[in-house]
Scaffold this motif. Structure first.
Motif, PDB file in Angstrom:
ATOM      1  N   GLY A 300      -0.010  -9.787   1.993  1.00 15.38           N
ATOM      2  CA  GLY A 300       0.691 -10.934   2.904  1.00 15.38           C
ATOM      3  C   GLY A 300       0.655 -10.276   4.370  1.00 15.38           C
ATOM      4  O   GLY A 300       0.191  -9.465   4.849  1.00 15.38           O
ATOM      5  N   THR A 301       1.971 -11.114   5.102  1.00 14.12           N
ATOM      6  CA  THR A 301       2.347 -10.586   6.095  1.00 14.12           C
ATOM      7  C   THR A 301       3.158  -9.453   6.643  1.00 14.12           C
ATOM      8  O   THR A 301       2.765  -9.108   7.705  1.00 14.12           O
ATOM      9  N   ALA A 302       3.636  -9.015   5.455  1.00 14.43           N
ATOM     10  CA  ALA A 302       4.696  -7.484   5.346  1.00 14.43           C
ATOM     11  C   ALA A 302       5.477  -7.720   7.115  1.00 14.43           C
ATOM     12  O   ALA A 302       5.071  -6.490   7.335  1.00 14.43           O
ATOM     13  N   PHE A 303       6.470  -8.649   6.521  1.00 11.16           N
ATOM     14  CA  PHE A 303       7.254  -9.338   7.929  1.00 11.16           C
ATOM     15  C   PHE A 303       8.353  -7.304   7.775  1.00 11.16           C
ATOM     16  O   PHE A 303       9.121  -7.248   9.082  1.00 11.16           O
ATOM     17  N   ASP A 304       8.517  -7.125   6.681  1.00 10.58           N
ATOM     18  CA  ASP A 304       9.293  -6.195   6.294  1.00 10.58           C
ATOM     19  C   ASP A 304       8.761  -4.937   7.925  1.00 10.58           C
ATOM     20  O   ASP A 304       9.457  -3.922   8.685  1.00 10.58           O
ATOM     21  N   ILE A 305       7.156  -4.311   7.819  1.00 11.06           N
ATOM     22  CA  ILE A 305       6.758  -3.106   8.224  1.00 11.06           C
ATOM     23  C   ILE A 305       6.022  -4.088   9.484  1.00 11.06           C
ATOM     24  O   ILE A 305       5.728  -2.893  10.397  1.00 11.06           O
ATOM     25  N   ALA A 306       6.052  -5.145  10.348  1.00 13.18           N
ATOM     26  CA  ALA A 306       5.636  -5.894  11.143  1.00 13.18           C
ATOM     27  C   ALA A 306       5.621  -4.994  12.506  1.00 13.18           C
ATOM     28  O   ALA A 306       7.684  -5.056  12.832  1.00 13.18           O
ATOM     29  N   GLY A 307       5.076  -4.990  13.051  1.00 18.79           N
ATOM     30  CA  GLY A 307       5.617  -4.391  14.212  1.00 18.79           C
ATOM     31  C   GLY A 307       5.746  -2.956  14.324  1.00 18.79           C
ATOM     32  O   GLY A 307       6.654  -2.278  15.711  1.00 18.79           O
ATOM     33  N   LYS A 308       5.754  -2.263  14.173  1.00 20.79           N
ATOM     34  CA  LYS A 308       5.992  -1.072  13.076  1.00 20.79           C
ATOM     35  C   LYS A 308       4.816   0.232  13.852  1.00 20.79           C
ATOM     36  O   LYS A 308       4.971   1.260  13.013  1.00 20.79           O
ATOM     37  N   GLY A 309       4.291  -0.071  13.399  1.00 26.12           N
ATOM     38  CA  GLY A 309       2.967   0.478  13.783  1.00 26.12           C
ATOM     39  C   GLY A 309       2.645   1.323  12.308  1.00 26.12           C
ATOM     40  O   GLY A 309       1.257   2.380  12.042  1.00 26.12           O
ATOM     41  N   ILE A 310       2.739   0.985  11.415  1.00 22.18           N
ATOM     42  CA  ILE A 310       2.167   1.656  10.242  1.00 22.18           C
ATOM     43  C   ILE A 310       1.918   0.993   8.556  1.00 22.18           C
ATOM     44  O   ILE A 310       1.222   1.505   8.022  1.00 22.18           O
ATOM     45  N   ALA A 311       2.034  -0.286   9.526  1.00 27.84           N
ATOM     46  CA  ALA A 311       0.554  -1.121   8.167  1.00 27.84           C
ATOM     47  C   ALA A 311      -0.808  -0.226   7.720  1.00 27.84           C
ATOM     48  O   ALA A 311      -1.648  -0.287   8.640  1.00 27.84           O
ATOM     49  N   ASP A 312      -1.299  -0.587   6.887  1.00 32.51           N
ATOM     50  CA  ASP A 312      -2.354   0.359   5.528  1.00 32.51           C
ATOM     51  C   ASP A 312      -3.543  -0.959   6.610  1.00 32.51           C
ATOM     52  O   ASP A 312      -3.429  -2.010   5.905  1.00 32.51           O
ATOM     53  N   GLU A 313      -4.444  -0.906   7.284  1.00 28.79           N
ATOM     54  CA  GLU A 313      -5.581  -1.294   7.474  1.00 28.79           C
ATOM     55  C   GLU A 313      -6.892  -1.021   5.726  1.00 28.79           C
ATOM     56  O   GLU A 313      -7.867  -2.109   6.892  1.00 28.79           O
ATOM     57  N   ARG A 314      -7.066  -0.232   5.582  1.00 31.53           N
ATOM     58  CA  ARG A 314      -8.219  -0.298   4.499  1.00 31.53           C
ATOM     59  C   ARG A 314      -8.710  -1.472   3.298  1.00 31.53           C
ATOM     60  O   ARG A 314      -9.559  -1.831   3.577  1.00 31.53           O
TER      61      ARG A 314
END
Length: 331
Positions: A300-314
């Motif tokens: 999903g959109t993972a709002f809790d980590i959005a804008g922090k640069g830590i989302a996994d792109e795999r």
């Protein structure tokens, strides 16, 4: 061989979509497989690039023909829908409207034959609904925009593929909706997809609805015999290697060890749970039955980590690779 053009829709701009897109476009090997083209907001992509700390430049274009498809540059059909201070991590109608319009533009390009596939970053259903687009998700939206009466959701993870008979409806509604014709059409879509993927005689396992496949009437009200068995027998009569209805718990174990090429799940959580256990980071969502190839991340959109640069792109990278492979096979 001409590399296929893959339109990447930015998804909900308040989520992790812009970040995982910019991270993915930093991978040089992606450009050997396809020509990626983002449909979104160029300013948001630049913001995401700064957040994740990569040097990919954003190159706004108006038409597909203007794209250069060079590694180190993110070509973007810039719809410029967002205010400069649009926040990350918050539900808003503005985000929902933007997500919808990115998809609508990608569908237009696909119908016009200007792109070869669509790869979608995640959207937020609450934001989509707030914008006046009451779709349960991407799958149903794409079906409506392309005028497709029926599609199936297929999820792919390492060592496991699952196609769903029903998806974004409640469990009681799903059981009511399941009937032999729908089950057989889903098996057909599974068979056709596997054949196009190069598996000439696919092994298809079909889930039961009830525990232990009903245990000869002990559990449930005869749903397996009424709703699933006729479809399986019809496929078997055509010489296809279809087994079921089988207890879901053992079927997924057998599929993961290689006994089946694809599993037909009856409802959302029955299929999604095993896929996410097998590898959510590399999971891919494929819509089967559309006139255009569509893949997506399986998160999903993972709002809790959005804008922090830590989302996994795999998952995004794998979705792009799957889109490229499917588009190459179709072409």
């Amino acid at each position: 061989m001409t590399r296929p053009i893959i339109a990447i829709t930015m998804g909900d701009p308040a989520g992790v979509g812009p970040e995982i897109i910019m991270k993915s476009l930093a991978h040089a090997d992606l450009y050997a497989r396809c020509r990626p083209l983002v449909i979104g907001d160029a300013a948001r992509l630049r913001e995401a690039a700064a957040i994740v700390g990569n040097t990919v430049a954003v190159r706004p274009v108006k038409e597909v023909g203007e794209a250069a498809f060079r590694h180190g540059e993110a070509d973007c059909i810039d719809l410029a829908l967002l205010a400069p201070d649009h926040p990350f991590g918050r539900v808003s109608a503005a985000s929902g409207e933007a997500a919808y319009r990115y998809i609508a533009r990608a569908v237009e390009l696909a119908v016009d034959g200007k792109i070869d596939a669509i790869c979608t970053a995640p959207l937020n259903k609450e934001a989509l609904h707030a914008a006046g687009h009451p779709f349960p998700g991407h799958t149903e939206m794409l079906a409506a925009l392309t005028g497709t009466p029926e599609v199936s959701m297929m999820l792919v993870a390492p060592n496991l593929r699952v196609i769903h008979v029903t998806t974004h409806i409640g469990l009681l509604d799903a059981i009511r909706k399941i009937e032999p014709g729908l089950v057989e059409r889903t098996i057909e879509r599974a068979y056709d997809t596997m054949v196009r993927a190069g598996i000439a005689d696919p092994r298809i396992g079909v889930c039961a609805i009830n525990p232990h496949a009903g245990e000869n009437g002990l559990f449930g009200y005869g749903e397996e015999e009424e709703k699933i068995v006729p479809a399986v027998r019809s496929q078997q009569a055509r010489g296809r290697r279809v087994e079921g209805p089988l207890p879901a718990d053992t079927l997924f174990f057998r599929a993961a060890r290689g006994d089946f090429d694809i599993v037909v799940a009856m409802y959302h959580d029955q299929g999604h749970g095993p896929i996410k256990v097998m590898g959510i980071e590399a999971g891919v969502n494929i819509t089967v039955g559309l006139p255009v190839i569509r893949t997506s991340v399986d998160h999903g959109t993972a709002f809790d980590i959005a804008g922090k640069g830590i989302a996994d792109e795999r998952s995004m990278l794998e979705a792009l690779r799957q889109a490229a492979d499917l588009a190459t096979e179709r072409n």
